[in-house]
Design a protein around this motif. Structure first.
Motif, PDB file in Angstrom:
ATOM      1  N   SER A  81       0.314   3.806  -2.960  1.00 14.91           N
ATOM      2  CA  SER A  81      -0.240   2.580  -3.543  1.00 14.91           C
ATOM      3  C   SER A  81       0.787   1.462  -3.665  1.00 14.91           C
ATOM      4  CB  SER A  81      -0.809   2.884  -4.933  1.00 14.91           C
ATOM      5  OG  SER A  81       0.199   3.432  -5.770  1.00 14.91           O
ATOM      6  N   VAL A  82       2.063   1.773  -3.478  1.00 20.70           N
ATOM      7  CA  VAL A  82       3.117   0.777  -3.679  1.00 20.70           C
ATOM      8  C   VAL A  82       3.073  -0.270  -2.569  1.00 20.70           C
ATOM      9  CG1 VAL A  82       5.617   0.420  -3.703  1.00 20.70           C
ATOM     10  CG2 VAL A  82       4.619   2.336  -4.946  1.00 20.70           C
ATOM     11  N   PHE A  83       3.108  -1.556  -2.977  1.00 20.81           N
ATOM     12  CA  PHE A  83       3.190  -2.638  -2.001  1.00 20.81           C
ATOM     13  C   PHE A  83       4.632  -2.770  -1.507  1.00 20.81           C
ATOM     14  CE2 PHE A  83      -0.408  -4.090  -4.742  1.00 20.81           C
ATOM     15  CZ  PHE A  83      -1.395  -3.971  -3.779  1.00 20.81           C
ATOM     16  N   LYS A  84       4.783  -3.275  -0.277  1.00 16.56           N
ATOM     17  CA  LYS A  84       6.103  -3.465   0.332  1.00 16.56           C
ATOM     18  C   LYS A  84       6.964  -2.209   0.155  1.00 16.56           C
ATOM     19  CE  LYS A  84       6.093  -8.484  -0.168  1.00 16.56           C
ATOM     20  NZ  LYS A  84       4.730  -8.607  -0.715  1.00 16.56           N
ATOM     21  N   PRO A  85       6.509  -1.090   0.702  1.00 14.90           N
ATOM     22  CA  PRO A  85       7.183   0.195   0.458  1.00 14.90           C
ATOM     23  C   PRO A  85       8.606   0.263   0.993  1.00 14.90           C
ATOM     24  CG  PRO A  85       5.530   0.407   2.190  1.00 14.90           C
ATOM     25  CD  PRO A  85       5.339  -0.942   1.588  1.00 14.90           C
ATOM     26  N   ARG A  86       8.924  -0.508   2.032  1.00 12.82           N
ATOM     27  CA  ARG A  86      10.269  -0.405   2.605  1.00 12.82           C
ATOM     28  C   ARG A  86      11.332  -0.826   1.594  1.00 12.82           C
ATOM     29  NH1 ARG A  86       9.353  -2.924   8.726  1.00 12.82           N
ATOM     30  NH2 ARG A  86       7.649  -1.521   9.318  1.00 12.82           N
ATOM     31  N   ARG A  87      11.114  -1.991   0.991  1.00  9.65           N
ATOM     32  CA  ARG A  87      12.095  -2.468   0.010  1.00  9.65           C
ATOM     33  C   ARG A  87      12.046  -1.626  -1.259  1.00  9.65           C
ATOM     34  NH1 ARG A  87      12.251  -8.645   1.098  1.00  9.65           N
ATOM     35  NH2 ARG A  87      14.287  -8.818   2.069  1.00  9.65           N
ATOM     36  N   THR A  88      10.840  -1.283  -1.690  1.00 12.51           N
ATOM     37  CA  THR A  88      10.708  -0.510  -2.920  1.00 12.51           C
ATOM     38  C   THR A  88      11.346   0.864  -2.770  1.00 12.51           C
ATOM     39  OG1 THR A  88       8.628  -1.666  -3.372  1.00 12.51           O
ATOM     40  CG2 THR A  88       9.075   0.326  -4.644  1.00 12.51           C
ATOM     41  N   ASN A  89      11.211   1.465  -1.593  1.00 16.06           N
ATOM     42  CA  ASN A  89      11.833   2.769  -1.347  1.00 16.06           C
ATOM     43  C   ASN A  89      13.354   2.664  -1.449  1.00 16.06           C
ATOM     44  OD1 ASN A  89      11.636   5.622  -0.385  1.00 16.06           O
ATOM     45  ND2 ASN A  89      12.806   4.790   1.330  1.00 16.06           N
ATOM     46  N   ALA A  90      13.910   1.590  -0.891  1.00 19.72           N
ATOM     47  CA  ALA A  90      15.360   1.380  -0.980  1.00 19.72           C
ATOM     48  C   ALA A  90      15.786   1.203  -2.435  1.00 19.72           C
ATOM     49  CB  ALA A  90      15.767   0.165  -0.154  1.00 19.72           C
TER      50      ALA A  90
END
Length: 529
Positions: A351-360
């Motif tokens: 459900s997280v938006f913009k997963p690439r940055r959030t994952n980092a």
């Protein structure tokens, strides 16, 4: 050599006298551009009323030659004398300016505090103690930060990450007067003075004129992002690329035009405050978003603390000691690489938006906790590279998950923070009133929301299908109804389950085996004396 005298008593009117000439430097000189020495001169012979005034760059040899001939002709004096006096004046001004710049640098330079043995032992004992994160939380509270338990600890750990190779950033969001800047400034008091730079308003080129390494591993605090709009782009580049470069055209002493590059290197940790979440979306994507607690309970905590201060019931010495201990602990933290052997098992909720940055951000936050607990870790040496590093533990991940839940929840929400807070308040109100529908006038009256603000919230909620219009069959009037009262709880449960699944995967996975071909030895943290 004739004795000369430069009188700088009046900062706006220097006097320079030689045996033959009296030269006034009108308006003084500038100290911020050492590549030029532009001045306004008033030149006259001693005991003469005739004055020649000229604006000139004393580093421009061609201009000096022209001025020499002009002065010699106008004042009827030899060119050799004029040229010699101008050269001596240039040397005097240059020496004076360098001395002043050095003196100003000493005044503004933040001296690094040298810890006493007692302070070192106390800080080391704190960093080596069990339940370091919980003890840090307690000390932050003792230092005078009221409430905001999750936000204040998140902010402190984000500020701590300034010493890592991949620092984190945060933006505090909330309505006007909610305490955004207050929280930031109170937590920033727990960071050593030499490691932070506080800013209120910045000009467009402000960041480019720091010394090349002046910002490295520093915490940059911006009171209000509205006062830093002109530097948002270089700020984003400094966050992402860890350096910024500006190209300028410059004329040297001979008048030759050259291209020069101004480079400022990071990494830096940036913290700012704003009420306007949507305007700073590009910066928000690079940052943890910390939403200020605007609940009545938090209001009561703050007002109770204010009353206690007024009544003289606050032990300010105890608060000071807590702040100093946390600052000293920060001073003992050393730059070291963090490796997370469990990283491959960590996944974000879908459900997280913009997963690439959030994952980092998620992985970096776990590393920040590991970095903060470096005095409790074994220090490994990579045999191939000789690099010293520490490893993340399962406990570090569990602590990170507990703290980051709210951040991931907000990152998964399609509503802005202010609109989400309004919707949750609306749900609570309807639940207390045991009703499912509401009108604008009812909400304005009972929740004390301005008409324009309520209209903006309703438009967003209608657009995202969180509420819908319904018509009363009897009165034919329209009201609103929440489409799914449990949607936020469902989202929370989804995120909790995703984080729990990660921990289960880690527990089920085999214990990470040490690669003996790469790791030469392990050692505990050395004591700092």
């Amino acid at each position: 050599m004739e004795k000369s005298n430069l009188n700088t008593t009046n900062p706006n009117h220097y006097i320079y006298e030689t045996k033959h000439l009296k030269i006034s430097i009108l308006g003084g000189i500038r100290f911020n551009n050492l590549e030029a020495l532009r001045v306004t001169l008033g030149i006259q012979k001693l005991k003469s009323e005739q004055v020649l005034r000229q604006n000139i760059d004393l580093y421009n040899d061609t201009s000096i030659e022209k001025l020499t001939r002009k002065v010699a002709e106008r004042l009827e004096i030899g060119t050799t004398i004029v040229r010699r006096d101008l050269d001596q004046l240039t040397n005097e001004l240059e020496t004076y300016r360098l001395q002043e710049v050095e003196q100003q640098g000493k005044l503004y330079e933040k001296q690094v505090k040298v810890l006493t043995e007692k302070e070192v032992r106390a800080a080391q004992a704190f960093l080596k103690a069990d339940n370091l994160i919980n003890r840090t939380q307690e000390l932050i509270g003792q230092s005078g930060v009221i409430g905001e338990e999750t936000n204040r600890l998140l902010m402190y750990l984000i500020f701590t990450s300034r010493k890592t190779n991949n620092p984190l950033h945060c933006i505090s969001l909330g309505s006007s007067g909610a305490g955004k800047t207050h929280l930031q400034s109170k937590v920033a008091e727990l960071i050593p003075e030499e490691d932070k730079i506080e800013m209120t308003v910045l000009s467009a080129n402000a960041f480019y004129y720091f010394n090349r390494t002046e910002l490295q591993n520093k915490l940059i605090l911006i009171e209000d992002l509205d006062g830093a709009e002109s530097v948002l782009y270089p700020l984003r580049e400094l966050q992402s690329k860890k350096k910024i470069t500006k190209t300028l055209v410059h004329k040297d002493q001979k008048g030759v035009t050259k291209t020069i590059h101004l480079t400022v290197e990071g990494p830096v940790s940036v913290s700012g405050c704003t009420t306007q979440e949507s305007i700073y979306e590009d910066n928000s994507n690079r940052s943890f978003l910390l939403y200020i607690d605007e609940s009545e309970l938090q209001d009561e905590k703050i007002m109770l603390y204010q009353r206690a201060i007024s009544a003289g019931q606050i032990n300010h010495e105890e608060e000071h000691q807590a702040r100093e201990l946390l600052k000293n602990a920060q001073r003992l933290l050393k730059v070291i690489t963090v490796r997370n052997p469990f990283a491959m098992h960590l996944t974000l909720p879908q459900s997280v938006f913009k997963p690439r940055r959030t994952n980092a951000h998620y992985l970096q936050f776990i590393e920040a906790i590991t970095f903060y607990k470096q005095y409790q870790k074994f220090h490994h040496i990579d045999k191939e590279t000789g690099e010293e590093y520490i490893e993340t533990s399962i406990e570090d991940i569990q602590e990170a998950n507990e703290l980051i839940k709210e951040v991931l929840l907000r990152k998964s929400d399609s509503l802005t923070g202010a609109c989400r807070n309004h919707l949750e308040n609306l749900k609570d109100y309807l639940k207390k009133q045991n009703q499912t529908q509401f009108t604008n006038s009812e909400i304005r009256r009972n929740l004390r929301v301005k008409e324009t603000t309520l209209r903006r919230y309703n438009n967003q909620l209608l657009l995202e299908n969180y509420i819908k219009k319904v018509q009363n069959k009897t009165t034919k009037s329209y009201a609103y109804e929440i489409t799914n009262p449990d949607e936020y709880q469902d989202l929370k449960a989804m995120i909790d389950k995703a984080l729990q699944d990660c921990m289960v995967q880690i527990q089920l996975a085999n214990e990470p085996t040490t690669n003996h071909s790469k790791v030469a030895r392990s050692k505990p943290t050395k004591s700092i004396s």
